[in-house]
Write an enzyme that holds these catalytic residues in place. Structure first.
Site, short mmCIF file in Angstrom:
data_model
loop_
_atom_site.label_atom_id
_atom_site.label_comp_id
_atom_site.label_asym_id
_atom_site.label_seq_id
_atom_site.Cartn_x
_atom_site.Cartn_y
_atom_site.Cartn_z
CB SER A 211 37.76 -16.04 -21.24
OG SER A 211 38.91 -16.83 -21.45
CE1 TYR B 76 35.56 -19.37 -17.97
CE2 TYR B 76 37.35 -19.74 -19.53
CZ TYR B 76 36.71 -18.93 -18.60
OH TYR B 76 37.23 -17.69 -18.30
P1 NDP Z 1 38.83 -16.15 -8.96
O1 NDP Z 1 38.43 -17.59 -8.94
O2 NDP Z 1 40.20 -15.77 -8.49
O3 NDP Z 1 37.73 -15.28 -8.20
C1 NDP Z 1 36.39 -15.48 -8.54
C2 NDP Z 1 35.52 -14.43 -7.93
O4 NDP Z 1 34.18 -14.64 -8.36
C3 NDP Z 1 35.52 -14.50 -6.42
O5 NDP Z 1 35.38 -13.20 -5.90
C4 NDP Z 1 34.26 -15.32 -6.13
O6 NDP Z 1 33.65 -15.02 -4.87
C5 NDP Z 1 33.35 -14.82 -7.23
N1 NDP Z 1 32.27 -15.75 -7.53
C6 NDP Z 1 32.33 -17.04 -7.95
N2 NDP Z 1 31.10 -17.55 -8.11
C7 NDP Z 1 30.23 -16.55 -7.79
C8 NDP Z 1 28.82 -16.45 -7.73
N3 NDP Z 1 28.03 -17.48 -8.05
N4 NDP Z 1 28.27 -15.27 -7.36
C9 NDP Z 1 29.06 -14.21 -7.02
N5 NDP Z 1 30.39 -14.25 -7.05
C10 NDP Z 1 30.97 -15.40 -7.42
O7 NDP Z 1 38.59 -15.69 -10.50
P2 NDP Z 1 39.48 -14.84 -11.51
O8 NDP Z 1 39.81 -13.53 -10.92
O9 NDP Z 1 40.55 -15.70 -12.05
O10 NDP Z 1 38.43 -14.65 -12.72
C11 NDP Z 1 37.51 -13.56 -12.72
C12 NDP Z 1 36.81 -13.52 -14.08
O11 NDP Z 1 37.78 -13.40 -15.12
C13 NDP Z 1 35.99 -14.78 -14.39
O12 NDP Z 1 34.81 -14.40 -15.06
C14 NDP Z 1 36.92 -15.55 -15.33
O13 NDP Z 1 36.20 -16.40 -16.19
C15 NDP Z 1 37.58 -14.41 -16.08
N6 NDP Z 1 38.87 -14.76 -16.66
C16 NDP Z 1 39.91 -15.16 -15.85
C17 NDP Z 1 41.12 -15.47 -16.41
C18 NDP Z 1 42.29 -15.90 -15.58
O14 NDP Z 1 43.26 -16.43 -16.16
N7 NDP Z 1 42.28 -15.70 -14.28
C19 NDP Z 1 41.34 -15.44 -17.88
C20 NDP Z 1 40.17 -15.02 -18.62
C21 NDP Z 1 38.99 -14.69 -18.02
P3 NDP Z 1 33.95 -15.94 -3.56
O15 NDP Z 1 35.43 -15.82 -3.33
O16 NDP Z 1 33.13 -15.34 -2.51
O17 NDP Z 1 33.54 -17.34 -3.98
#
Ligand code: NDP
Length: 250
Positions: free
Chosen positions: A143, A156
């Site tokens: 991030s 975070y």
């Molecule tokens: P979302 O919250 O939209 O989606 C999260 C995804 O991760 C879902 O598919 C969820 O699965 C899965 N997940 C959560 N916990 C677990 C776990 N313990 N094991 C397996 N899968 C898990 O997230 P984003 O798309 O926003 O973010 C994705 C990545 O990008 C993250 O690492 C985030 O930190 C990073 N990021 C995001 C930004 C943003 O602005 N969106 C900016 C910078 C970085 P399920 O639905 O089944 O729970």
């Protein structure tokens, strides 16, 4: 899209929604067979699989909590039964929770470090058992917060800074085996997770847009395209490195 990843197998964690879903679809469009990992959202994961197969690609949804070693081991074994190998691992699953330091509890800390840091450690350990002798590819989704943390993001941001250091160390450790390890730092990106934080439509969103030279928030596809580039042959000279995908936001 050019089939630059034809014959490759990719596992994308947290691919049921948001950035992970876009990564899974983009890798599949480039020809890879894709394992769509999810924690709880089976319906969303199956929709991603359907979108990929409707487009002529190959995909399989597999449940695993990435912070649970038993789940991760089983997911890789099932993936190998289905596709025979793994060439590409994308550690995208992550959670973001924000709070002033006075409110941080050990559980709040552990949950984010378990999923954002231990998760990639466990998946990388498993992937190393199955990467072909010719090499492999790992991309960790970090991030912009790891280098430019905002107030109330301390835990975070620290978890993502740990992921950055892990990526650099492993890029150096695994380079001699032709296993590349890179990490991408997205800026604020429109996903289900961000929507559920209630950030969209607020002054915080306007501030983020104003701080972004390209003048908008990111879309999941903006990040996915960078992953596909990194794991393709075009990225073959890049390892142990960070790519910011944030529209110029620091
Ligand atoms: P979302 O919250 O939209 O989606 C999260 C995804 O991760 C879902 O598919 C969820 O699965 C899965 N997940 C959560 N916990 C677990 C776990 N313990 N094991 C397996 N899968 C898990 O997230 P984003 O798309 O926003 O973010 C994705 C990545 O990008 C993250 O690492 C985030 O930190 C990073 N990021 C995001 C930004 C943003 O602005 N969106 C900016 C910078 C970085 P399920 O639905 O089944 O729970």
């Amino acid at each position: 899209m050019e089939q630059t990843l034809k014959g490759k197998v990719a596992l994308v964690t947290g691919a049921s929604k948001g950035i992970g879903a876009a990564i899974a679809k983009d890798l599949a469009a480039a020809g890879a067979a894709v394992i769509v990992n999810y924690a709880a959202s089976i319906t969303d994961a199956e929709k991603v699989v359907q979108a990929i197969t409707a487009n002529g690609g190959q995909a399989l949804a597999l449940q695993a909590n990435v912070s649970n070693a038993g789940d991760v081991k089983k997911m890789f074994e099932t993936a190998i039964d289905a596709f025979g190998k793994i060439d590409i691992l994308v550690n995208n699953a992550g959670i973001y929770k924000f709070a002033p330091i006075e409110s941080v509890t050990p559980d709040f800390y552990r949950e984010q470090f378990d999923i954002n840091v231990l998760g990639p450690v466990l998946t990388i350990q498993e992937a190393l058992k199955y990467f072909p002798a010719t090499g492999g590819n790992i991309v960790n989704i970090s991030s912009s917060a790891s280098e430019n943390p905002m107030p109330s993001t301390s835990i975070y941001a620290a978890s993502k800074a740990a992921l950055d250091a892990l990526s650099i160390a492993l890029g150096r450790e695994l380079g001699p085996r032709n296993i590349r390890v890179n990490y991408i730092a997205p800026g604020p990106t429109v996903t289900d997770g961000v929507k559920s934080q209630g950030l969209l439509g607020t002054e915080a969103e306007q501030f983020m847009v104003r701080s972004t030279p390209l003048g908008r928030l990111g879309q999941p596809e903006d990040i996915a395209a960078v992953v596909t580039f990194l794991v393709s042959d075009a990225g073959k000279w890049i390892t142990a490195d960070r790519i910011k995908a944030s529209g110029g936001l620091q």
